[in-house]
Enzyme design. Structure first.
Site, short mmCIF file in Angstrom:
data_model
loop_
_atom_site.label_atom_id
_atom_site.label_comp_id
_atom_site.label_asym_id
_atom_site.label_seq_id
_atom_site.Cartn_x
_atom_site.Cartn_y
_atom_site.Cartn_z
CG HIS A 37 -1.95 -1.01 1.30
ND1 HIS A 37 -1.92 -2.04 2.21
CD2 HIS A 37 -3.06 -1.22 0.54
CE1 HIS A 37 -2.98 -2.82 2.04
NE2 HIS A 37 -3.69 -2.34 1.02
N GLY A 149 -2.83 -1.54 -7.17
CA GLY A 149 -1.76 -2.51 -7.35
C GLY A 149 -2.12 -3.58 -8.38
CD GLU A 150 0.95 -4.05 -13.08
OE1 GLU A 150 1.85 -4.92 -12.94
OE2 GLU A 150 0.90 -3.27 -14.05
CG ASP A 152 -6.19 -7.16 -5.69
OD1 ASP A 152 -6.64 -8.28 -5.43
OD2 ASP A 152 -5.64 -6.43 -4.85
#
EC number: 6.3.2.1
Length: 282
Positions: A37, A149-150, A152
């Protein structure tokens, strides 16, 4: 560090920001923050005048009531982590009522079929919940840029489709997967892993890396069969799915084409903790 718990409060503040022509970078989270994060927040800090992080465990995207109940809620710890990056970050930590106004249910969306692949097959209604909360947060925060973020990757594709179909004026920026030193994709769920499963979990990424190498010379079916066999033989980890898909459509590949880009997606149970990961293949 300012923490807003009501949309009226933060919208008043955002109105002033907009008057001063300052850009807003937005990172929506469900809390239980980790370095993954923080890497998104760092990008937002670099590229924008103001950075807003939302912390909200969204009930409408959980298909499992027990999973929702167990999801960690650690606002005090999250705030302390964000302060290590900048005291100027704004936090929006609303209640369910503040977001849903007494009607806690998801809207129905069409994402041109993206929602029916992979996670959509195993988590009924999940992406309607994601679409509902992200659209609502975008309406409240009105950011210039939003960071996801990649890990997800399917969610990232769906949010891009949401913005496109609903003409929402925000640029969606995907950021690389942040991993632990052992290769495990960082996730808030990792904190709930029992020691033996924490030790076993890096096997997921190790398998993905081997699958990537194999994909250079073998068919998608052969690679998929190999991955299934690896998990069938594993004592602790249970494979839910492994799929090689076209990056644009997210549909499972039947025959490779040099003109398309592919990604491998995986979901694995470590005891009762569900872990997902993915890797680009070409």
């Amino acid at each position: 560090m300012k923490i807003f718990t009501e949309k009226k409060q933060i919208q008043k503040f955002i109105t002033q920001i907009k008057r001063e022509n300052q850009t807003i970078g937005f990172v929506p989270t469900m809390g239980a923050l980790h370095q993954g994060h923080l890497s998104l927040v760092q990008q937002a800090l670099i590229n924008n005048d103001v950075t807003i992080v939302s912390v909200f465990v969204n009930p409408t995207q959980f298909d499992n009531a027990e999973d929702l109940k167990k999801y960690p809620r650690t606002l005090k710890k999250d705030t302390a982590l964000l302060e290590t990056l900048s005291e100027k970050i704004l936090i929006y930590a609303p209640s369910v009522d503040d977001i849903y106004e007494g009607k806690t249910e998801a809207q129905q969306f069409s994402f041109d079929g993206l929602e029916h692949e992979m996670e959509g097959k195993f988590r009924k209604g999940h992406f309607d919940g994601v679409g509902t909360i992200v659209k609502r947060l975008f309406e409240i925060v009105t950011p210039n840029h939003a960071y996801f973020g990649e890990k997800d990757f399917q969610q990232l594709a769906i949010i891009k489709k949401l913005v496109e179909k609903h003409s929402i004026p925000v640029k969606i920026i995907g950021c690389k997967i942040h991993r632990e030193t052992n290769g495990l994709a960082m996730s808030s769920r990792n904190t709930r892993l029992k020691p033996e499963y924490k030790k076993a979990a890096p096997f997921i990424y190790k398998t993905l890396k081997t699958a990537k190498v194999m994909f250079g010379t073998k068919s998608a079916n052969k690679v998929t069969e190999w991955v299934i066999n690896q998990f069938d033989a594993h004592d602790l980890l249970t494979l839910e799915y492994f799929i090689i898909a076209d990056v644009k459509t997210l549909k499972t590949v039947k025959r490779k084409s040099n003109k398309k880009n592919y990604r491998a997606f995986i979901a694995v149970y470590a005891d009762d903790i569900r872990l997902i990961d993915n890797i680009t293949l070409n």
